[in-house]
Design an enzyme around this catalytic site. Structure first.
Site, PDB file in Angstrom:
ATOM      1  N   SER A 168       2.830  -2.279  10.230  1.00 59.67           N
ATOM      2  CA  SER A 168       4.425  -2.305  10.710  1.00 59.67           C
ATOM      3  C   SER A 168       4.757  -3.647  10.228  1.00 59.67           C
ATOM      4  CB  SER A 168       4.702  -1.971  12.058  1.00 59.67           C
ATOM      5  OG  SER A 168       4.249  -0.623  12.374  1.00 59.67           O
ATOM      6  N   LYS A 219       0.229   4.136  -0.354  1.00 59.16           N
ATOM      7  CA  LYS A 219      -0.388   5.330   0.315  1.00 59.16           C
ATOM      8  C   LYS A 219      -0.148   6.671  -0.697  1.00 59.16           C
ATOM      9  CE  LYS A 219      -0.140   3.111   4.698  1.00 59.16           C
ATOM     10  NZ  LYS A 219       0.070   3.165   6.207  1.00 59.16           N
ATOM     11  N   ASN A 235       0.873  -1.271  -0.281  1.00 59.70           N
ATOM     12  CA  ASN A 235       0.039  -0.097  -0.092  1.00 59.70           C
ATOM     13  C   ASN A 235       0.981   1.340  -0.090  1.00 59.70           C
ATOM     14  OD1 ASN A 235      -1.837   1.888   0.394  1.00 59.70           O
ATOM     15  ND2 ASN A 235      -2.440   1.455   2.616  1.00 59.70           N
ATOM     16  N   GLU A 282      -6.724   5.167   7.615  1.00 59.86           N
ATOM     17  CA  GLU A 282      -6.512   6.590   7.503  1.00 59.86           C
ATOM     18  C   GLU A 282      -7.701   7.118   6.482  1.00 59.86           C
ATOM     19  OE1 GLU A 282      -2.734   5.882   5.178  1.00 59.86           O
ATOM     20  OE2 GLU A 282      -1.921   5.052   7.529  1.00 59.86           O
ATOM     21  N   GLY A 288       2.003   2.097  10.610  1.00 59.50           N
ATOM     22  CA  GLY A 288       2.993   3.287  10.623  1.00 59.50           C
ATOM     23  C   GLY A 288       3.732   3.679  12.020  1.00 59.50           C
ATOM     24  N   HIS A 295      -9.507   1.635   4.530  1.00 57.09           N
ATOM     25  CA  HIS A 295      -8.228   1.788   5.141  1.00 57.09           C
ATOM     26  C   HIS A 295      -8.393   2.786   6.409  1.00 57.09           C
ATOM     27  CE1 HIS A 295      -4.338   2.917   6.251  1.00 57.09           C
ATOM     28  NE2 HIS A 295      -3.812   1.557   5.658  1.00 57.09           N
ATOM     29  N   GLU A 333      -5.746  -4.934  10.215  1.00 56.54           N
ATOM     30  CA  GLU A 333      -4.774  -3.964  10.521  1.00 56.54           C
ATOM     31  C   GLU A 333      -5.307  -3.105  11.970  1.00 56.54           C
ATOM     32  OE1 GLU A 333      -2.656  -2.701   6.730  1.00 56.54           O
ATOM     33  OE2 GLU A 333      -4.376  -1.276   6.916  1.00 56.54           O
TER      34      GLU A 333
HETATM   35  P1  PGA Z   1       2.424   0.217   7.669  1.00 59.67           P
HETATM   36  O1  PGA Z   1       1.101   0.471   7.040  1.00 59.67           O
HETATM   37  O2  PGA Z   1       3.193  -1.018   7.015  1.00 59.67           O
HETATM   38  O3  PGA Z   1       3.486   1.117   7.184  1.00 59.67           O
HETATM   39  O4  PGA Z   1       2.215   0.147   8.980  1.00 59.67           O
HETATM   40  C1  PGA Z   1       0.139  -0.592   6.674  1.00 59.67           C
HETATM   41  C2  PGA Z   1      -1.121  -0.090   6.094  1.00 59.67           C
HETATM   42  O5  PGA Z   1      -1.388   1.097   6.460  1.00 59.67           O
HETATM   43  O6  PGA Z   1      -1.672  -0.719   5.500  1.00 59.67           O
END
Ligand code: PGA
Length: 255
Positions: free
Chosen positions: A217, A15, A13, A101, A177, A99, A171
């Site tokens: 992560s 982003k 992803n 976010e 993140g 997601h 998640e």
């Molecule tokens: P990350 O993000 O691996 O940077 O924690 C995962 C995601 O948001 O899909």
């Protein structure tokens, strides 16, 4: 219910990273690193504007391209939005939906996640539907309730047949993140709970074949342990998907 029966899906992803020119160069680099690794499906979910360039670079390779959001209407007066047909026509086969976010910053709700999921699978996209609890919810002991509710609401009206094109990404929001990964046991436990919810909705056979990813992560150092767990069938990877070497190690861990 051995995970060996399910083919893992490793999805990056990106982003809001990479201009189309950067994306083009990075996709070529990524292909060089992962080519010939056939033990899992590999997907890169890229900014919508990067989809044509990345699809062109990856055409004819085993790496599939995805978007990061999709609108639920086919077309119309929805300024700034992108339809499932537009994603498909640009070269995407997958799309990330709901997601955290988008839930946090863009007003995504369980209801719109459901509408987007239906629109995506009806159009023929693979939907990667994200669910996960906040830290406060985990600390209050309501992870099971929160995640079960998100899964049930996201899948309302999705048929058993359409479940072939649905992936659930677990998640935990506190792990995204932050560098804080759920332990393999914590992640597997919730992925198992999600599988039970799917079993309740669609029966054991559908539950057994549904891909449930972990995200939050995941990186080159922890992927093998996470992916070895019974109920974890792949990863949705943010930060580490922007480094070709790290992403390739995660792909190796899924072989
Ligand atoms: P990350 O993000 O691996 O940077 O924690 C995962 C995601 O948001 O899909």
């Amino acid at each position: 219910m051995s995970s060996r029966k399910r083919r893992p899906v490793i999805a990056g992803n990106w982003k809001m990273n990479m201009t189309p020119s950067e994306a083009k160069a990075f996709a070529a680099e990524l292909y060089e690193k992962v080519k010939g690794k056939r033990g899992c499906d590999i997907v890169v979910c890229v900014p919508a504007i990067d989809i044509p360039a990345v699809s062109k670079v990856l055409a004819g390779t085993a790496i599939k391209v995805g978007g990061q959001n999709v609108h639920f209407k086919k077309s119309g007066a929805y300024t700034g939005e992108i339809s499932a047909d537009m994603l498909l026509d640009a070269g995407a086969k997958y799309v990330v939906i709901g997601h955290s976010e988008r839930r946090q910053y863009f007003g995504e709700t369980d209801e719109t996640v459901n509408l987007r999921t239906k629109a995506a699978v009806e159009a023929g996209l693979h939907a990667i539907v994200c669910v996960g609890e906040l830290l406060s919810e985990r600390e209050s002991g309501i992870t099971t309730e929160v995640v079960s509710r998100q899964v049930k609401l996201a899948l309302a009206g999705i048929t058993a047949e359409q479940m072939n094109n649905v992936i659930i990404a677990y998640e935990p929001v506190w792990a995204i993140g932050t560098g804080k990964t759920a332990t393999a046991e914590q992640a597997d436990e919730v992925c198992g709970i999600i599988r039970n919810v799917i079993s309740g909705l669609y029966g054991k056979a559908v539950a057994r074949q549904t891909i449930i990813q972990y995200g939050g992560s995941m990186n080159a150092g922890n992927a093998a342990e996470l992916l070895a767990m019974e109920n974890i069938d792949g990863g949705l990877i943010g930060g580490a998907s922007l480094k070709a070497d790290a992403f390739s190690v995660i792909v190796d861990a899924a072989q």
